[in-house]
Design a protein around this motif. Structure first.
Motif, short mmCIF file in Angstrom:
data_model
loop_
_atom_site.label_atom_id
_atom_site.label_comp_id
_atom_site.label_asym_id
_atom_site.label_seq_id
_atom_site.Cartn_x
_atom_site.Cartn_y
_atom_site.Cartn_z
N UNK A 26 0.83 -1.21 0.00
CA UNK A 26 0.00 0.00 0.00
C UNK A 26 0.86 1.26 0.00
N UNK A 27 2.00 1.19 0.68
CA UNK A 27 2.93 2.33 0.68
C UNK A 27 3.47 2.56 -0.73
N UNK A 28 3.80 1.46 -1.43
CA UNK A 28 4.28 1.57 -2.80
C UNK A 28 3.20 2.20 -3.69
N UNK A 29 1.93 1.84 -3.48
CA UNK A 29 0.84 2.47 -4.22
C UNK A 29 0.76 3.97 -3.94
N UNK A 30 0.89 4.33 -2.67
CA UNK A 30 0.73 5.73 -2.27
C UNK A 30 1.81 6.63 -2.87
N UNK B 13 0.85 0.60 -11.89
CA UNK B 13 0.29 -0.67 -12.38
C UNK B 13 0.94 -1.85 -11.67
N UNK B 14 2.27 -1.81 -11.52
CA UNK B 14 2.98 -2.88 -10.81
C UNK B 14 2.53 -2.97 -9.36
N UNK B 15 2.38 -1.81 -8.72
CA UNK B 15 1.96 -1.80 -7.31
C UNK B 15 0.56 -2.38 -7.15
N UNK B 16 -0.35 -2.04 -8.07
CA UNK B 16 -1.71 -2.59 -8.00
C UNK B 16 -1.71 -4.10 -8.23
#
Length: 507
Positions: free
Chosen positions: A100-104, A113-116
């Motif tokens: 989730x941190x990577x998404x943020x 896209x990779x984070x999702x």
């Protein structure tokens, strides 16, 4: 672990006081996934403005999470049966928080896209494990029905909390904050779960077949992708080829499960009419409702002009109805019958969707709020009882894989519904006639038309907004009508498939 199958251990499990505290940990995991699934839609305009993705990249940001989670649910449910459901739940929750941190803090569309996608891998471990642990925590059937009701009610509450919390955060902070709200929930889940959750697994699991994992992943992702692409671009040769690849992989998966001595998913479960009927009902119900869920936020914000936080609050009655119904669904199914509660709930949702075909630009909130309340009550009754039926139909050792089938039905139903009903809305919308000077992109989505109107003279902008909103409403009416037909048909199917099905009663 085999001692849990002995009568003394079962009695101890029933009377163990820590089981309700353990349930609170499981519903936190459900809350984590439900909130994340709903906040992205609100954040998408802000992500688009900041990261400037192409149209294709924006679709992948929205879709890749559901693609991956749909492809991995059965495999992860089976893995939990093998290595331990507590272990995979806590490991998945930790990974979910970290990713989730990577998404943020994603800085490019590719990284987002990779984070999702990685979040989908982590999310696939959570839902099957929570239901499987409920099956092993609660041996008394009536307590289990209440626990499943609380589990479902939390999922429904999460879908309401997501837009409200997300709307508040987006009005006060940057878009990454909607992902960081996962961190405190994850921290509590892991710290309390380590102490309260019992470990459970299949005592004789057999190997985890990687070929089956690959076939399941390829098959589900290819089928869901083909459906979405067919809805957007029609039945092109690449779409048909992808669909054929997916169908072939899924056929290979089924054939392999029938021949393996220890399959990832015991296909003989589908011979049980109650199990198959409950899974089919879930899939078709989500398919019929997904158009409402997907387009309602756009209606509230872009047609009626509500702020994100206000739009989130407007959707609250559905969650309130689902929570209330979920808590009494088991009792109602025992007093009346499984098929009466499920079919009645689905028919109520269908009638509420039919009422939404009367929505207009200036429709007052009482009609919408009442319809959403009925949708929530009907769905709460149906989903809670079908989840109970699915759990009760299988041995405890296979609870993870069976739960994953239920969750896969939800994901596949959502993907099919958004693709099919979404194509109805899009097709009806694109043909509107705008004033002179209307840019081509205004015909792609209502959001694009609203954005284009900000750069036009007032009189022209008003004409564009009127035409585009009327076209969107026409599409929404068609999608609501189609959803109503699907739900009413599903109610009829459930009435026959769930005939004679009963929830377990305490011995």
């Amino acid at each position: 672990m085999t001692s849990t199958l002995q009568p003394a251990a079962t009695t101890e499990a029933v009377t163990r006081p820590g089981r309700w505290l353990a349930l609170s940990v499981l519903v936190l995991a459900v809350l984590l996934v439900a909130v994340d699934a709903t906040v992205l839609g609100l954040a998408t305009p802000y992500i688009s403005e900041d990261l400037n993705p192409s149209g294709t990249q924006l679709l992948w940001i929205g879709d890749v999470y559901s693609f991956v989670i749909a492809g991995l649910l059965v495999s992860m449910g089976s893995l939990g049966d093998r290595i331990g459901r507590k272990r995979i739940l806590l490991g998945g929750a930790t990974a979910f928080g970290a990713i989730s941190v990577l998404n943020a803090y994603a800085t490019t569309p590719e990284l987002m896209i990779l984070a999702r996608a990685l979040l989908g891998v982590a999310g696939a471990t959570l839902m099957p494990a929570t239901l499987a642990l409920i099956r092993n925590l609660f041996h008394d059937p009536r307590e289990r029905s209440l626990a499943v009701g609380i589990w479902g009610a939390t999922a429904s509450a999460g879908t309401a909390v997501g837009p409200i919390a997300g709307g508040f955060l987006l009005e006060h902070f940057w878009w990454g904050s909607v992902f960081l709200i996962n961190l405190p929930v994850m921290a509590v889940l892991v710290l309390v779960g380590i102490r309260t959750l019992p470990e459970s697994r299949n005592p004789n699991p057999g190997p985890w077949d990687l070929i089956s994992v690959v076939l399941s992943l390829v098959g589900m992702i290819a089928v869901v992708y083909a459906v979405k692409e067919a809805a957007t671009h029609g039945f092109t040769w690449p779409v048909l080829g992808t669909a054929l690849l997916g169908a072939t992989a899924l056929c290979g998966f089924v054939h392999r499960q029938l021949t393996l001595p220890a399959p990832l998913l015991d296909m003989r479960l589908f011979r049980r009419r109650g199990f198959s009927g409950a899974v089919l009902a879930d899939l078709l119900t989500v398919l019929g409702m997904s158009g409402l869920v997907f387009f309602l936020s756009q209606y509230l914000q872009l047609v009626q002009g509500r702020r994100p936080f206000e739009a989130g609050l407007a959707e609250l009655p559905a969650a309130v109805g689902a929570v209330a119904a979920g808590l009494i669904a088991g009792r109602a199914a025992r007093r009346f019958s499984v098929r009466a509660v499920v079919s009645g709930g689905l028919a109520a949702v269908g009638l509420a969707l039919a009422a939404l075909t009367a929505l207009g630009r200036s429709t007052g909130y009482p009609l919408l709020g009442a319809a959403l309340l009925v949708v929530g009550i009907g769905a709460g009754f149906s989903f809670t009882v079908t989840a109970d039926v699915i759990l009760s139909s299988v041995p405890k050792d296979q609870a993870g894989a069976a739960s994953a089938v239920s969750e896969t039905a939800y994901e596949l139903g959502a993907a099919l519904g958004i693709a099919l009903l979404g194509s109805i809305v899009t097709g009806a919308y694109r043909g509107f006639t705008g004033p002179a000077g209307t840019p081509a992109q205004a015909h792609e989505s209502l959001g694009a038309a609203v954005q284009a109107a900000t750069e036009m003279p007032p009189h022209t902008a008003e004409a564009l907004l009127n035409a585009s909103r009327d076209a969107f409403l026409h599409g929404l009416h068609l999608a609501s009508g189609a959803g109503a037909a699907v739900l009413l048909g599903t109610a009829l199917v459930a009435w026959f498939l769930l005939k004679g099905q009963k929830l377990e009663s305490a011995g």
